[in-house]
Enzyme design. Sequence first.
Site, PDB file in Angstrom:
ATOM      1  CG  HIS A   9     -13.547  34.017   2.507  1.00  0.00           C
ATOM      2  ND1 HIS A   9     -12.764  34.314   3.588  1.00  0.00           N
ATOM      3  CD2 HIS A   9     -14.543  34.937   2.516  1.00  0.00           C
ATOM      4  CE1 HIS A   9     -13.263  35.363   4.221  1.00  0.00           C
ATOM      5  NE2 HIS A   9     -14.337  35.767   3.589  1.00  0.00           N
ATOM      6  CG  ASP A  68      -9.815  32.946   4.494  1.00  0.00           C
ATOM      7  OD1 ASP A  68      -9.917  32.906   3.251  1.00  0.00           O
ATOM      8  OD2 ASP A  68     -10.677  33.481   5.228  1.00  0.00           O
ATOM      9  N   GLY A  87     -18.164  42.161   3.439  1.00  0.00           N
ATOM     10  CA  GLY A  87     -17.437  43.143   2.633  1.00  0.00           C
ATOM     11  C   GLY A  87     -16.153  43.605   3.285  1.00  0.00           C
ATOM     12  CB  SER A 129     -13.729  39.203   3.969  1.00  0.00           C
ATOM     13  OG  SER A 129     -14.336  38.425   4.946  1.00  0.00           O
ATOM     14  CG  LEU A 131       2.047  16.152  14.609  1.00  0.00           C
ATOM     15  CD1 LEU A 131       3.526  15.764  14.638  1.00  0.00           C
ATOM     16  CD2 LEU A 131       1.676  16.934  15.862  1.00  0.00           C
TER      17      LEU A 131
END
Length: 367
Positions: free
Chosen positions: A89, A119, A196, A198, A254
């Site tokens: 992201h 992510d 910031g 992340s 699944l």
Amino acid sequence: RASQQITPEATWTLVPGAAATQEAVATFTPPAIEEGGEVQEPSFVPLYGQLNPGVVNIQVFLQRQGVPGAGAGSGFILSEEGYILTNHHVVASADRITVIFWDGTEANAELIGSDADSDLAVIQVEELAEGAHPLPLGDSDRVEVGEWVLAIGNPFGLGSSMTLGIVSAVGRTIPGANRTFAIPEAIQTDAAINPGNSGGPLMNLQGEVIGINAQIASGSGQANAGVGFAIPSNTARRVAPVLIESGSYQWPWLGVRGSSVNLILAQANDLSTRRGAYIHAVVQGGPAEEAGLQGSSGTETVDGLDVPVGGDVVIEADGEPVVDFSALLVAVSDKRVGESIDLTVLRDGERQEITVELGPRPAGETG
């Protein structure tokens, strides 16, 4: 910035970073240690000096409908070849990515691969700055509640900031970047994580990366409230090499939707166990349906609540106990597309063995 309501007071928030501000950064002083009558303050200065050259600040630039924008994030160096790991992201929508190393050196970066479900993303620079070096990945399966952890990143554009805390919990389940697939085994920490941070590393005191900082739960949804979440390093260990090789990662599927068995589910379904993964529904045409797994057949009212009944309860996967729905997600994610998983389920009070051949997850599917 996407968010999902958890309680009236708290939201889960991806932390992609924003324009730099001059907001104050809180500091944490660990308790003094008394030895031989003298008070000594433990110092993390040497560890910061060792780890900071492996962390980078990331600036992203984008233009949408003629309007320019920018953001900030963090990352850490994976290899001497210039591969850097960060969050999906942070960089997925960027038109241009700039990496700023610990000494202020800037370099353009190329997006190599990205996976919204975990992510995670890998970017690459042509050359590392002098003194910059990779950080080792630790074993997130060995992380324990209460151990000290450090986070280094770029909160509010304030690069090379280090925060300190402990592991608050393990085994959390958090939403992926596209908000449809859950990431299991996430690490919860009270080390300050802000916009910031992340993509930056969560590290143990041995200097190993045990998680990739990604989300916070906060009343405001904007800043640290002592509840941060990191994607486990073992997920990165699995995904990153594939992103480097092929640019994307294909997760096994699944094809079920469900929840963990709780007291009210157990009562409504007359279950002898309070553990397991309850199957609310199977996706039409999915691997679970083809193998014969069954979802809820109706509802029953318990204390005024409509509770699903009739669904299979998965209690084992490949012979290992499934204590909740997150454990089922972990068991599936450890497989490859095309492999089979042997499930033990309770159906109408009887144990049944069902083998499911896992397929590739279609876009937007969750289980």
